[in-house]
Design an enzyme around this catalytic site. Structure first.
Site, PDB file in Angstrom:
ATOM      1  N   TYR A  31       0.834  -1.191   0.000  1.00 45.46           N
ATOM      2  CA  TYR A  31       0.000   0.000   0.000  1.00 45.46           C
ATOM      3  C   TYR A  31       0.874   1.247   0.000  1.00 45.46           C
ATOM      4  CZ  TYR A  31       0.961   0.985   4.941  1.00 45.46           C
ATOM      5  OH  TYR A  31       1.580   1.303   6.124  1.00 45.46           O
ATOM      6  N   ARG A  50       8.298   3.580  -4.840  1.00 44.43           N
ATOM      7  CA  ARG A  50       8.415   2.662  -3.697  1.00 44.43           C
ATOM      8  C   ARG A  50       7.426   1.499  -3.836  1.00 44.43           C
ATOM      9  NH1 ARG A  50       7.882   5.414   2.051  1.00 44.43           N
ATOM     10  NH2 ARG A  50       5.687   5.515   1.480  1.00 44.43           N
ATOM     11  N   ARG A  99      -6.711 -20.874  -2.016  1.00 43.80           N
ATOM     12  CA  ARG A  99      -5.766 -20.608  -0.936  1.00 43.80           C
ATOM     13  C   ARG A  99      -4.636 -21.624  -0.873  1.00 43.80           C
ATOM     14  NH1 ARG A  99      -4.003 -21.483   3.961  1.00 43.80           N
ATOM     15  NH2 ARG A  99      -3.526 -19.713   5.339  1.00 43.80           N
ATOM     16  N   HIS A 101      -0.151 -21.323  -0.193  1.00 42.36           N
ATOM     17  CA  HIS A 101       0.879 -20.333   0.122  1.00 42.36           C
ATOM     18  C   HIS A 101       1.608 -19.847  -1.119  1.00 42.36           C
ATOM     19  CE1 HIS A 101      -0.035 -21.480   4.157  1.00 42.36           C
ATOM     20  NE2 HIS A 101       0.914 -20.718   4.669  1.00 42.36           N
ATOM     21  N   LYS A 148       6.524  -1.791   1.820  1.00 38.85           N
ATOM     22  CA  LYS A 148       5.338  -1.254   2.510  1.00 38.85           C
ATOM     23  C   LYS A 148       4.183  -2.241   2.320  1.00 38.85           C
ATOM     24  CE  LYS A 148       3.217   3.309   3.158  1.00 38.85           C
ATOM     25  NZ  LYS A 148       3.344   3.410   4.606  1.00 38.85           N
ATOM     26  N   GLU A 180      12.462   3.161  13.851  1.00 40.06           N
ATOM     27  CA  GLU A 180      11.423   4.022  13.266  1.00 40.06           C
ATOM     28  C   GLU A 180      10.132   3.840  14.037  1.00 40.06           C
ATOM     29  OE1 GLU A 180      10.198   2.903   9.291  1.00 40.06           O
ATOM     30  OE2 GLU A 180      10.252   0.770   9.755  1.00 40.06           O
TER      31      GLU A 180
HETATM   32  N1  PLP Z   1       7.992   3.985   8.498  1.00 37.83           N
HETATM   33  C1  PLP Z   1       6.848   3.278   8.485  1.00 37.83           C
HETATM   34  C2  PLP Z   1       6.806   1.944   9.132  1.00 37.83           C
HETATM   35  C3  PLP Z   1       5.706   3.807   7.876  1.00 37.83           C
HETATM   36  O1  PLP Z   1       4.558   3.088   7.847  1.00 37.83           O
HETATM   37  C4  PLP Z   1       5.768   5.102   7.290  1.00 37.83           C
HETATM   38  C5  PLP Z   1       4.599   5.689   6.651  1.00 37.83           C
HETATM   39  O2  PLP Z   1       3.498   5.224   6.758  1.00 37.83           O
HETATM   40  C6  PLP Z   1       6.971   5.797   7.343  1.00 37.83           C
HETATM   41  C7  PLP Z   1       8.075   5.204   7.941  1.00 37.83           C
HETATM   42  C8  PLP Z   1       7.094   7.158   6.749  1.00 37.83           C
HETATM   43  O3  PLP Z   1       7.111   7.095   5.344  1.00 37.83           O
HETATM   44  P1  PLP Z   1       6.563   8.245   4.442  1.00 37.83           P
HETATM   45  O4  PLP Z   1       7.343   9.473   4.780  1.00 37.83           O
HETATM   46  O5  PLP Z   1       6.830   7.796   3.052  1.00 37.83           O
HETATM   47  O6  PLP Z   1       5.124   8.397   4.747  1.00 37.83           O
END
Ligand code: PLP
Length: 288
Positions: A31, A50, A99, A101, A148, A180
């Site tokens: 996403y 990304r 379904r 894997h 992501k 983070e």
């Molecule tokens: N780290 C994580 C785990 C995130 O989910 C996000 C954004 O949702 C970020 C960092 C920040 O990324 P961005 O600046 O691209 O929103």
């Protein structure tokens, strides 16, 4: 509300996604969230790059999703969101299949979905002005945080723990390193140097992180992309989270302890001002 689903713009309530969808069954998908500033999508191409990166690493049958930029603008238009703060959400999954894997054989069509929604910029701004409280949590996520993916169980649990502790964000710690947040990147200032985790498989390469590092260059703020150790954090003069929805938000409390004088520091203020200038510049270019 109008949403995008597999090449069509439809009323969101009329969209039916299969219970066999691998996004539903396995969180086998990706996403993106892109911020729109009064009709201008900030760094849409970087977000989609990304997404393409994730698609390549997930070995999806398609790895170029640049058409989502136009779709995102269309969603803003169709939902009357071109003159207000908004976000666009994009999701791609490996699609519906029996379904198992392993990947479906033969390959099934991916599920493509996107929505646009109004964004509460006022409450984000309030946090940016006042600073937020965060907690730290052990990083229980997998080792591919650079993608992501929609598999956010660890992020959800960590963020809920933050809420239960009256904090706005949880910062993940792995092997003594502050990596983070659950939906943001983490930065700290030591001796006037902004320090943030290097890009590895343990963090998401944030688009806002990238913008902030560009702004540091412009503002002559020294940057070190190196691990921030938990044991050193109390010697930081400032801390902040950065991300699409939080923009640049100072941290004034960590694990219930007030940091320094409990007020946002000069580096974060400089960056917030620079970010405002950057947005004005971006929008001017866009409107030309
Ligand atoms: N780290 C994580 C785990 C995130 O989910 C996000 C954004 O949702 C970020 C960092 C920040 O990324 P961005 O600046 O691209 O929103």
């Amino acid at each position: 509300m109008i949403a995008y689903y597999n090449n069509a713009f439809l009323e969101k309530k009329d969209i039916r996604i299969s219970p066999d969808d691998r996004g539903f069954l396995f969180a086998d998908g990706l996403y993106e969230v892109i911020r729109s500033y009064q009709g201008h999508l900030l760094r849409a191409k970087d977000h989609i790059t990304r997404l393409n990166y994730g698609a390549t690493h997930l070995k999806l049958s398609k790895t170029d999703f640049f058409e989502f930029e136009e779709i995102a603008y269309e969603l803003l238009k169709q939902n009357n969101l071109t003159s207000t703060p908004a976000t666009v959400y994009i999701q791609v999954t490996r699609g519906p299949a029996k379904r198992t894997h392993a990947f479906p054989d033969p390959v099934t069509d991916l599920t493509l979905y996107a929505t646009a929604a109004a964004f509460d910029a006022a409450s984000a701004l309030k946090k940016q002005e006042q600073g937020i409280s965060v907690i730290t949590v052990p990083d229980t996520r997998w080792a591919r945080c650079d993608m992501k993916t929609t598999g956010l169980t660890a992020n959800i649990l960590a963020n809920q723990t933050a809420v239960e502790n009256k904090a706005s964000e949880a910062v993940f710690i792995r092997d003594g390193v502050m990596l983070e947040g659950t939906h943001s990147n983490f930065m700290a200032v030591f001796d006037d140097v902004l320090v943030t985790s290097p890009l590895t498989n343990y963090i998401l390469g944030g688009i806002t992180r990238k913008i902030v590092l560009e702004l540091c260059k412009k503002e002559n703020i020294k940057v070190e992309e190196r691990p921030v150790f938990e044991k050193d954090i109390l010697s930081a003069s400032e801390m902040m989270i950065v991300g699409t929805t939080v923009e640049i938000t100072p941290i004034v409390k960590m694990n219930h302890a007030v940091i320094r004088d409990g007020k946002p520091g000069p580096v974060v203020r400089t960056l917030q001002d620079a970010f405002k200038g950057f947005l004005a510049h971006e929008k001017r270019i866009y409107n030309r």
